[in-house]
Design a protein around this motif. Sequence first.
Motif, PDB file in Angstrom:
ATOM      1  N   PHE A 151       0.830  -1.210   0.000  1.00  0.00           N
ATOM      2  CA  PHE A 151       0.000   0.000   0.000  1.00  0.00           C
ATOM      3  C   PHE A 151       0.863   1.258   0.000  1.00  0.00           C
ATOM      4  O   PHE A 151       0.635   2.188  -0.778  1.00  0.00           O
ATOM      5  CB  PHE A 151      -0.929  -0.017   1.221  1.00  0.00           C
ATOM      6  N   VAL A 152       1.888   1.280   0.855  1.00  0.00           N
ATOM      7  CA  VAL A 152       2.785   2.440   0.919  1.00  0.00           C
ATOM      8  C   VAL A 152       3.530   2.597  -0.402  1.00  0.00           C
ATOM      9  O   VAL A 152       3.694   3.709  -0.909  1.00  0.00           O
ATOM     10  CB  VAL A 152       3.762   2.317   2.109  1.00  0.00           C
ATOM     11  N   GLY A 153       3.971   1.500  -0.989  1.00  0.00           N
ATOM     12  CA  GLY A 153       4.657   1.560  -2.280  1.00  0.00           C
ATOM     13  C   GLY A 153       3.747   2.089  -3.378  1.00  0.00           C
ATOM     14  O   GLY A 153       4.167   2.862  -4.242  1.00  0.00           O
ATOM     15  N   THR A 154       2.481   1.694  -3.341  1.00  0.00           N
ATOM     16  CA  THR A 154       1.516   2.172  -4.322  1.00  0.00           C
ATOM     17  C   THR A 154       1.278   3.674  -4.173  1.00  0.00           C
ATOM     18  O   THR A 154       1.143   4.389  -5.161  1.00  0.00           O
ATOM     19  CB  THR A 154       0.179   1.416  -4.166  1.00  0.00           C
ATOM     20  N   LEU A 155       1.236   4.150  -2.939  1.00  0.00           N
ATOM     21  CA  LEU A 155       1.067   5.589  -2.706  1.00  0.00           C
ATOM     22  C   LEU A 155       2.326   6.369  -3.062  1.00  0.00           C
ATOM     23  O   LEU A 155       2.253   7.506  -3.540  1.00  0.00           O
ATOM     24  CB  LEU A 155       0.711   5.853  -1.238  1.00  0.00           C
ATOM     25  N   PRO A 158       3.577   7.324  -7.462  1.00  0.00           N
ATOM     26  CA  PRO A 158       3.259   8.555  -8.210  1.00  0.00           C
ATOM     27  C   PRO A 158       3.994   9.773  -7.656  1.00  0.00           C
ATOM     28  O   PRO A 158       4.426  10.643  -8.436  1.00  0.00           O
ATOM     29  CB  PRO A 158       1.756   8.728  -8.037  1.00  0.00           C
ATOM     30  N   LEU A 159       4.134   9.839  -6.344  1.00  0.00           N
ATOM     31  CA  LEU A 159       4.848  10.970  -5.753  1.00  0.00           C
ATOM     32  C   LEU A 159       6.309  10.977  -6.175  1.00  0.00           C
ATOM     33  O   LEU A 159       6.879  12.036  -6.453  1.00  0.00           O
ATOM     34  CB  LEU A 159       4.720  10.931  -4.227  1.00  0.00           C
ATOM     35  N   ALA A 160       6.924   9.814  -6.207  1.00  0.00           N
ATOM     36  CA  ALA A 160       8.324   9.724  -6.633  1.00  0.00           C
ATOM     37  C   ALA A 160       8.455  10.134  -8.093  1.00  0.00           C
ATOM     38  O   ALA A 160       9.437  10.787  -8.483  1.00  0.00           O
ATOM     39  CB  ALA A 160       8.848   8.310  -6.427  1.00  0.00           C
ATOM     40  N   GLY A 161       7.478   9.781  -8.924  1.00  0.00           N
ATOM     41  CA  GLY A 161       7.495  10.188 -10.334  1.00  0.00           C
ATOM     42  C   GLY A 161       7.398  11.697 -10.481  1.00  0.00           C
ATOM     43  O   GLY A 161       8.112  12.296 -11.298  1.00  0.00           O
TER      44      GLY A 161
END
Length: 183
Positions: A151-155, A158-161
Amino acid sequence: MAKIKTGPKVKRKGGGVAAKAKKVESLAGDLGGAVSLVVTEYRGLKVGELQELRRRLRPRGIEYHVVKNSLFARAAEQSGKGELRSILAGPTAVAIGNGDEVELAKSLVDEARVLKALKILGALIGGRAMSAEDVTSLARLPGRPQLQATFVGTLQAPLAGVVGVLTAAQGNLVRVLQARGSQ
């Protein structure tokens, strides 16, 4: 003819009503504080196998108790978990876990594969009664830490992108200026 006393009276093995009331209170306390529990049938298991099962479950934070159905039903009523009555059939034992519900289900399904005589009858997880099929389905899920990481990786993706796109333009400008300055 008069009766002849041959010795002191032998006390009953069960301890009487007071001992049963204490057992019900103890079980009700365990049930009241339990996050999740699974009811199993242990018919066909040897005492050594039961002890080994308890020994393997204990490090995972799971307590495994052989209980008398009538006492367990009373304790379930006292603790507000009366829906457990429908699960009780035959010689039953209850596995009580205060940690991850999926870990409890996985542990017991794995043990049921090893010990063919151990059968899962049902469970009470998150205040909801579940059948044996539901418990095996729950055991197929990944554990709570893995789900949280996913879940944390999924959130985070996009922020990292977005951060990468914003810093790329500044990085390109810095590289152009450095190249220009070195000429």
